[in-house]
Enzyme design. Structure first.
Site, mmCIF file in Angstrom:
data_model
loop_
_atom_site.group_PDB
_atom_site.id
_atom_site.type_symbol
_atom_site.label_atom_id
_atom_site.label_comp_id
_atom_site.label_asym_id
_atom_site.label_seq_id
_atom_site.Cartn_x
_atom_site.Cartn_y
_atom_site.Cartn_z
ATOM 1 N N ARG A 47 50.820 48.940 41.383
ATOM 2 C CA ARG A 47 49.728 48.005 41.635
ATOM 3 C C ARG A 47 49.921 47.397 43.011
ATOM 4 N NH1 ARG A 47 52.846 44.616 42.268
ATOM 5 N NH2 ARG A 47 51.213 43.281 43.089
ATOM 6 N N GLY A 48 48.895 46.718 43.491
ATOM 7 C CA GLY A 48 48.888 46.238 44.863
ATOM 8 C C GLY A 48 48.092 47.205 45.706
ATOM 9 N N ALA A 49 47.135 46.698 46.473
ATOM 10 C CA ALA A 49 46.197 47.576 47.182
ATOM 11 C C ALA A 49 46.880 48.640 48.048
ATOM 12 C CB ALA A 49 45.232 46.730 48.015
ATOM 13 N N ARG A 81 40.806 52.221 39.566
ATOM 14 C CA ARG A 81 40.582 50.782 39.625
ATOM 15 C C ARG A 81 39.529 50.537 40.693
ATOM 16 N NH1 ARG A 81 45.628 46.846 39.477
ATOM 17 N NH2 ARG A 81 44.008 45.501 38.650
ATOM 18 N N GLN A 187 52.549 38.720 37.309
ATOM 19 C CA GLN A 187 53.122 39.449 38.451
ATOM 20 C C GLN A 187 54.001 38.545 39.302
ATOM 21 O OE1 GLN A 187 49.824 39.502 37.594
ATOM 22 N NE2 GLN A 187 48.830 41.399 38.259
ATOM 23 N N ASP A 228 42.777 42.517 48.099
ATOM 24 C CA ASP A 228 42.463 43.858 47.616
ATOM 25 C C ASP A 228 41.220 44.430 48.283
ATOM 26 O OD1 ASP A 228 44.142 44.731 44.939
ATOM 27 O OD2 ASP A 228 44.136 42.580 45.290
ATOM 28 N N ASN A 238 40.862 38.967 45.759
ATOM 29 C CA ASN A 238 42.297 39.037 45.486
ATOM 30 C C ASN A 238 42.514 38.641 44.024
ATOM 31 O OD1 ASN A 238 45.034 39.469 46.518
ATOM 32 N ND2 ASN A 238 45.338 37.294 46.133
ATOM 33 N N LYS A 239 43.756 38.666 43.601
ATOM 34 C CA LYS A 239 44.109 38.386 42.209
ATOM 35 C C LYS A 239 43.438 37.117 41.714
ATOM 36 C CE LYS A 239 46.059 40.474 40.133
ATOM 37 N NZ LYS A 239 45.527 41.509 39.195
#
Length: 338
Positions: A47-49, A81, A187, A228, A238-239
């Site tokens: 995960r993470g762009a 995603r 996270q 992201d 973003n998150k």
């Protein structure tokens, strides 16, 4: 500081550090099927762009090795995603390489070389982001707050927002570091706290809901998060929880920074209203680790991201420059320069 490299290509398979098992177990997932790589993205094993982009590039190599239709495989990988722009960016870049190669027998090695290049570029880009952003970090004794996970685990190495914090510490800064738990996947608690320990950077974990009180009390001097997808005007996805932090920072007169590579900037999207927000399963909110945390039958809403309007963002740190308002101009210049 200990280097963390969550993505490894062996020449025939992809090895991913399973981020759903951290911090208690360090388990490597071996992948030789592009469909499994796409599933690893969906299931948040990676995960993470930026990390998603690197994984997508290697997934395209696996598809080519299986002689699968590039377009069909690319569509399946890109759909894993929807919010992170790096996913589609990496797939399109790999498709362009394949389409430009006239010799079918040379496509696979060309794709492999391009995927390796994307991974190497990502680390170099992250280190440049760190160099640009470290001057924004607070003075010794003051506090910086970060949200979710933006370190090496979210990239191929080093990190974006966490990389900025790391760069500040490597240059001798001794500011205080705080990170949120980041519900519902934790996270921040599971991954960011683990990374700070690996790096030897003292950090304090806080509940998401404690951020406002700490800002009001003067404990936080700036906030820095990743991204992201960044729209052309600077609106940033973003998150989930990032928007709330930006509003709190604005209310308390605290600078709010974004750190992301220019590959995360989507100039085709005018503003944040054009960014698709991924909604994830309800059980991620109503349970954790397989254990219910809410009564049976509870209905939950689980957006994975939110959009922070550009008016709450002080600056966006990229590998090309620190972009400041008006973002329409500064982001385009950064993309062109990169």
């Amino acid at each position: 500081m200990k280097e963390i490299r969550p993505i490894n290509w062996t020449g025939s398979r992809l090895e991913l550090l399973d981020q759903t098992r951290l911090p208690h177990e360090q388990v490597t997932v071996n992948i030789s099927d592009y469909r499994v790589a796409a599933a690893a993205i969906t299931d948040m094993r990676v995960r993470g762009a930026p990390a998603i982009g690197v994984t997508a590039a290697y997934a395209m190599v696996l598809a080519a090795a299986e002689l699968q239709s590039r377009e069909r495989a690319g569509s399946q990988i890109a759909a894993a995603r929807p919010t992170a722009v790096n996913l589609g960016w990496a797939v399109r870049r790999m498709l362009r390489v394949a389409e430009a190669e006239p010799d079918p027998g040379s496509i696979l090695p060309k794709l492999e070389a391009e995927a390796r290049r994307i991974q190497a570029e990502d680390e170099e880009i992250n280190r440049r982001i760190g160099e640009h952003g470290r001057v924004l970090m607070p003075q010794d004794g003051e506090g910086v707050l970060t949200h979710c996970n933006t370190g090496a685990l979210a990239t191929s190495a080093f990190g974006t927002a966490l990389g900025v914090i790391r760069a500040g510490w490597e240059k001798g800064g001794r500011f205080r570091v705080y990170n949120t738990e980041t519900r519902p996947w934790l996270q921040g608690a599971r991954l960011t706290s683990w990374e700070f320990q690996q790096l030897g950077i003292p950090a304090t974990l806080i509940a998401d809901s404690a951020a406002g009180m700490m800002m009001l009390n003067g404990d936080i001097s700036c906030v820095i998060t990743g991204a992201d997808r960044i729209a052309a005007n600077g609106d940033t996805a973003n998150k989930i929880g990032t928007y709330a932090l930006s509003v709190l920072a604005h209310e308390n007169g605290i600078p709010f920074y974004i750190a992301a590579p220019t590959s995360t900037v989507d100039l085709s999207v005018t503003d944040g209203s054009g960014i698709k927000i991924e909604e994830r399963p309800q059980h991620e909110v109503t349970a954790y680790g397989g254990m219910p945390v809410a009564p049976s039958g509870t209905v939950a809403y689980n957006p994975a991201f939110d959009v922070t309007p550009n008016r709450y963002i002080t600056a966006i740190v990229t590998e090309a420059a620190v972009c400041r308002p008006p973002f329409d101009d500064s982001l385009r210049r950064a993309v062109d320069a990169a």
